[in-house]
Enzyme design. Sequence first.
Site, PDB file in Angstrom:
ATOM      1  N   PHE A 181       0.757  -1.255  -0.183  1.00 57.28           N
ATOM      2  CA  PHE A 181       0.262  -0.146  -0.209  1.00 57.28           C
ATOM      3  C   PHE A 181       0.939   1.227   0.165  1.00 57.28           C
ATOM      4  O   PHE A 181       0.793   2.103   0.039  1.00 57.28           O
ATOM      5  CB  PHE A 181      -1.263   0.021   0.887  1.00 57.28           C
ATOM      6  CG  PHE A 181      -1.532  -1.416   1.233  1.00 57.28           C
ATOM      7  CD1 PHE A 181      -3.041  -1.452   0.233  1.00 57.28           C
ATOM      8  CD2 PHE A 181      -1.053  -2.637   2.011  1.00 57.28           C
ATOM      9  CE1 PHE A 181      -3.707  -2.271   0.460  1.00 57.28           C
ATOM     10  CE2 PHE A 181      -2.479  -3.312   2.283  1.00 57.28           C
ATOM     11  CZ  PHE A 181      -3.506  -3.165   1.429  1.00 57.28           C
TER      12      PHE A 181
ATOM     13  N   GLU B  43       3.765   6.944  -3.174  1.00 54.63           N
ATOM     14  CA  GLU B  43       5.256   7.615  -3.145  1.00 54.63           C
ATOM     15  C   GLU B  43       5.324   9.181  -2.231  1.00 54.63           C
ATOM     16  O   GLU B  43       4.564   9.684  -2.098  1.00 54.63           O
ATOM     17  CB  GLU B  43       5.008   8.035  -4.729  1.00 54.63           C
ATOM     18  CG  GLU B  43       4.910   6.826  -6.422  1.00 54.63           C
ATOM     19  CD  GLU B  43       4.956   7.356  -6.825  1.00 54.63           C
ATOM     20  OE1 GLU B  43       5.235   8.376  -7.707  1.00 54.63           O
ATOM     21  OE2 GLU B  43       4.458   5.674  -8.169  1.00 54.63           O
TER      22      GLU B  43
ATOM     23  N   LEU C 267     -10.162  13.765   0.581  1.00 54.95           N
ATOM     24  CA  LEU C 267     -11.403  14.583   0.945  1.00 54.95           C
ATOM     25  C   LEU C 267     -10.602  16.661   0.315  1.00 54.95           C
ATOM     26  O   LEU C 267     -11.684  17.058   0.853  1.00 54.95           O
ATOM     27  CB  LEU C 267     -11.607  14.915   1.629  1.00 54.95           C
ATOM     28  CG  LEU C 267     -13.543  15.155   1.888  1.00 54.95           C
ATOM     29  CD1 LEU C 267     -14.002  14.223   1.786  1.00 54.95           C
ATOM     30  CD2 LEU C 267     -14.023  15.369   2.891  1.00 54.95           C
ATOM     31  N   LYS C 268      -9.353  15.885  -0.805  1.00 54.44           N
ATOM     32  CA  LYS C 268      -9.488  17.605  -0.502  1.00 54.44           C
ATOM     33  C   LYS C 268      -9.058  17.436  -2.012  1.00 54.44           C
ATOM     34  O   LYS C 268      -9.065  16.935  -3.147  1.00 54.44           O
ATOM     35  CB  LYS C 268      -7.715  17.495  -0.708  1.00 54.44           C
ATOM     36  CG  LYS C 268      -6.868  17.809   0.125  1.00 54.44           C
ATOM     37  CD  LYS C 268      -5.465  17.936   0.726  1.00 54.44           C
ATOM     38  CE  LYS C 268      -4.649  17.864   1.777  1.00 54.44           C
ATOM     39  NZ  LYS C 268      -5.015  16.549   2.176  1.00 54.44           N
TER      40      LYS C 268
ATOM     41  N   GLY D  55      -4.051  11.285  -9.641  1.00 51.66           N
ATOM     42  CA  GLY D  55      -3.215  10.858 -11.363  1.00 51.66           C
ATOM     43  C   GLY D  55      -2.147   9.753 -10.297  1.00 51.66           C
ATOM     44  O   GLY D  55      -2.963   9.235  -9.624  1.00 51.66           O
TER      45      GLY D  55
ATOM     46  N   CYS E 270      -1.047   4.175  -9.804  1.00 55.03           N
ATOM     47  CA  CYS E 270      -1.615   3.473  -9.289  1.00 55.03           C
ATOM     48  C   CYS E 270      -3.226   3.663  -9.714  1.00 55.03           C
ATOM     49  O   CYS E 270      -4.036   3.080  -9.981  1.00 55.03           O
ATOM     50  CB  CYS E 270      -1.501   3.520  -7.884  1.00 55.03           C
ATOM     51  SG  CYS E 270       0.468   2.850  -8.079  1.00 55.03           S
TER      52      CYS E 270
ATOM     53  N   ARG F 119       3.406   9.647 -14.412  1.00 55.88           N
ATOM     54  CA  ARG F 119       2.487   8.853 -15.159  1.00 55.88           C
ATOM     55  C   ARG F 119       1.216   9.280 -14.737  1.00 55.88           C
ATOM     56  O   ARG F 119       0.181   9.390 -13.237  1.00 55.88           O
ATOM     57  CB  ARG F 119       2.753   7.507 -14.626  1.00 55.88           C
ATOM     58  CG  ARG F 119       3.521   6.475 -15.452  1.00 55.88           C
ATOM     59  CD  ARG F 119       3.549   5.314 -14.405  1.00 55.88           C
ATOM     60  NE  ARG F 119       4.422   5.420 -13.177  1.00 55.88           N
ATOM     61  CZ  ARG F 119       4.376   4.107 -11.684  1.00 55.88           C
ATOM     62  NH1 ARG F 119       4.310   3.531 -12.372  1.00 55.88           N
ATOM     63  NH2 ARG F 119       4.302   4.499 -10.691  1.00 55.88           N
TER      64      ARG F 119
HETATM   65  C1  UDX Z   1      -1.943   5.508  -4.394  1.00 51.58           C
HETATM   66  C2  UDX Z   1      -2.254   4.651  -2.709  1.00 51.58           C
HETATM   67  O1  UDX Z   1      -2.345   5.735  -2.146  1.00 51.58           O
HETATM   68  C3  UDX Z   1      -1.009   3.695  -2.108  1.00 51.58           C
HETATM   69  O2  UDX Z   1      -1.704   3.101  -0.992  1.00 51.58           O
HETATM   70  C4  UDX Z   1      -1.031   2.415  -3.279  1.00 51.58           C
HETATM   71  O3  UDX Z   1      -0.224   1.396  -3.222  1.00 51.58           O
HETATM   72  C5  UDX Z   1      -0.602   2.887  -4.657  1.00 51.58           C
HETATM   73  O4  UDX Z   1      -1.641   4.203  -4.646  1.00 51.58           O
HETATM   74  P1  UDX Z   1      -0.093   7.412  -4.125  1.00 51.58           P
HETATM   75  O5  UDX Z   1      -0.255   6.574  -6.053  1.00 51.58           O
HETATM   76  O6  UDX Z   1       1.826   7.094  -4.430  1.00 51.58           O
HETATM   77  O7  UDX Z   1      -0.480   6.309  -3.798  1.00 51.58           O
HETATM   78  O8  UDX Z   1      -0.277   8.495  -4.373  1.00 51.58           O
HETATM   79  P2  UDX Z   1      -1.397   8.650  -3.798  1.00 51.58           P
HETATM   80  O9  UDX Z   1      -1.123   9.861  -2.837  1.00 51.58           O
HETATM   81  O10 UDX Z   1      -2.822   7.841  -2.971  1.00 51.58           O
HETATM   82  O11 UDX Z   1      -2.579  10.562  -4.343  1.00 51.58           O
HETATM   83  C6  UDX Z   1      -3.146   9.598  -5.685  1.00 51.58           C
HETATM   84  C7  UDX Z   1      -3.959  11.190  -6.347  1.00 51.58           C
HETATM   85  O12 UDX Z   1      -4.762  11.367  -5.773  1.00 51.58           O
HETATM   86  C8  UDX Z   1      -2.841  12.522  -6.364  1.00 51.58           C
HETATM   87  O13 UDX Z   1      -2.746  12.715  -8.068  1.00 51.58           O
HETATM   88  C9  UDX Z   1      -2.719  13.184  -5.363  1.00 51.58           C
HETATM   89  O14 UDX Z   1      -2.769  14.375  -5.797  1.00 51.58           O
HETATM   90  C10 UDX Z   1      -4.382  12.899  -5.769  1.00 51.58           C
HETATM   91  N1  UDX Z   1      -5.634  12.978  -3.899  1.00 51.58           N
HETATM   92  C11 UDX Z   1      -4.915  12.782  -3.272  1.00 51.58           C
HETATM   93  C12 UDX Z   1      -6.504  14.534  -4.538  1.00 51.58           C
HETATM   94  O15 UDX Z   1      -6.382  14.738  -5.690  1.00 51.58           O
HETATM   95  N2  UDX Z   1      -7.234  14.780  -3.464  1.00 51.58           N
HETATM   96  C13 UDX Z   1      -6.657  14.631  -1.913  1.00 51.58           C
HETATM   97  O16 UDX Z   1      -7.530  14.623  -1.294  1.00 51.58           O
HETATM   98  C14 UDX Z   1      -6.128  12.916  -2.256  1.00 51.58           C
END
Ligand code: UDX
Length: 442
Positions: free
Chosen positions: A159, A162, A260-261, A267, A270, A339
Amino acid sequence: MNPTESPRLTVIGTGYLGATHAICMAVLGFEVLGVDVDQRKVDRLASGEVPFFEPGLPELLTKALESGRLRFTTSFEEAGEFGDVHFLCVGTPQQPGSDAADLTYVDAAVRALAPNLTRRALVVGKSTVPVGTAQRITGVLHDLAPAGEDVELAWNPEFLREGFAVDDTMRPDRLVFGVASDWALERLEAAFRPILDLGTPVVRTDLATAELVKVAANSFLATKISYINAMAEVCEAVGADIKHLADSLALDDRIGGKFLKPGLGFGGGCLPKDIRAFAHRAEELGVGQAVSFLREVDDINRRRRARTVDLVREMLGGISGKRIAAWGAAFKPNSDDIRDAPALDVARTMHGLGGHVRVFDPAALDNARRAFPELRYGDSALDVAQDADVVVLLTEWSDFKEIDPEALAQVVRHKRIVDGRHALDADRWRAAGWEYRALGRS
Ligand code: UDX
């Protein structure tokens, strides 16, 4: 070997997930062999260089190499000889032209490893895969491994985020062990002993559930983000304020403020591909209706990108010929990963509409340049803002949040800012004479 004895580990695939896992496990005291088909990657890691941006990881790589417990190789023969527990950490990207996951790398890794498994061993899948993959791989292992059914498969989804990869690996919220036997469970417990000793909660389950946990978690997170972004669309229609709405929801303990932002949406490597692959797999299994909402989650997310471009267009009265500073390229801050990056999607669309777009990102510039040479890039946030008609914040790096509106005012042509991530203090920027706009705020 006694199943509770400390095992020797191999980690197959040394990308974000594998490199982090291999390095952290060596730091925790295990003998680890990292395996990859890419000789250059192996050479870079072996020489102490982390091939991607991840805070804290380079220091740990140095420490692990110095300990003598971490090595890298391209030889599966060596991996089979060395390892008691083999972690599969290869990527499962989206297939070109389909929503399904591409299992080429998983299959190739299993087929390369299996013929070298000559004694009892545990193979542990960590990659995110469509449910049912583990069952299929078990058959391949039994067919191809000289040790036959003495080779077992377990699933242990990862989980890590990055930017927080080290912490998420060393101190995870939970460990999920999908196993088919007590022996496999004991081997996994031995392979995670230092993390279990921290009191980390463990869920023991079957292989299919373990595979599903990962996609279910990512789908939930994506849904939460798209939910608040859907509310932003409604706010826009009625002149309400999504920031205040989100803050109010977050104060309800049952809802909580994480993921919840509102803003430009998700993007990365994952969330987008995982929800698509999950919907696709569910359709194959005849339960597509159960997760059809994920298609909507994806659509809401894509609309945020288009709407951000609209906001810039509204503000400027057209994009063609306008000078636009694009702050951010990475899909999120503290990462150089581009990505499916919303930021670059928006920058490219504005460029396509004839805008003179210049992009800056503190870590992802090289990756962005390589992928999109048609875009123009600058050396700093202030550099790209020189004579800009509008500044568009697309990735919420703290470097951007800390910029003083007065200082920025000295370099731009017009004091206009679009805050694609609700990262700035609107009152402060307005007080400094800026026209401030953000999605879902009047
Ligand atoms: C995610 C999962 O959180 C992680 O548990 C899994 O193993 C891999 O995929 P990651 O892709 O590193 O991790 O990024 P994460 O911090 O989850 O953010 C994902 C995307 O959501 C980002 O583009 C971020 O900007 C966006 N995001 C996140 C929002 O737009 N609003 C939010 O409130 C939180």
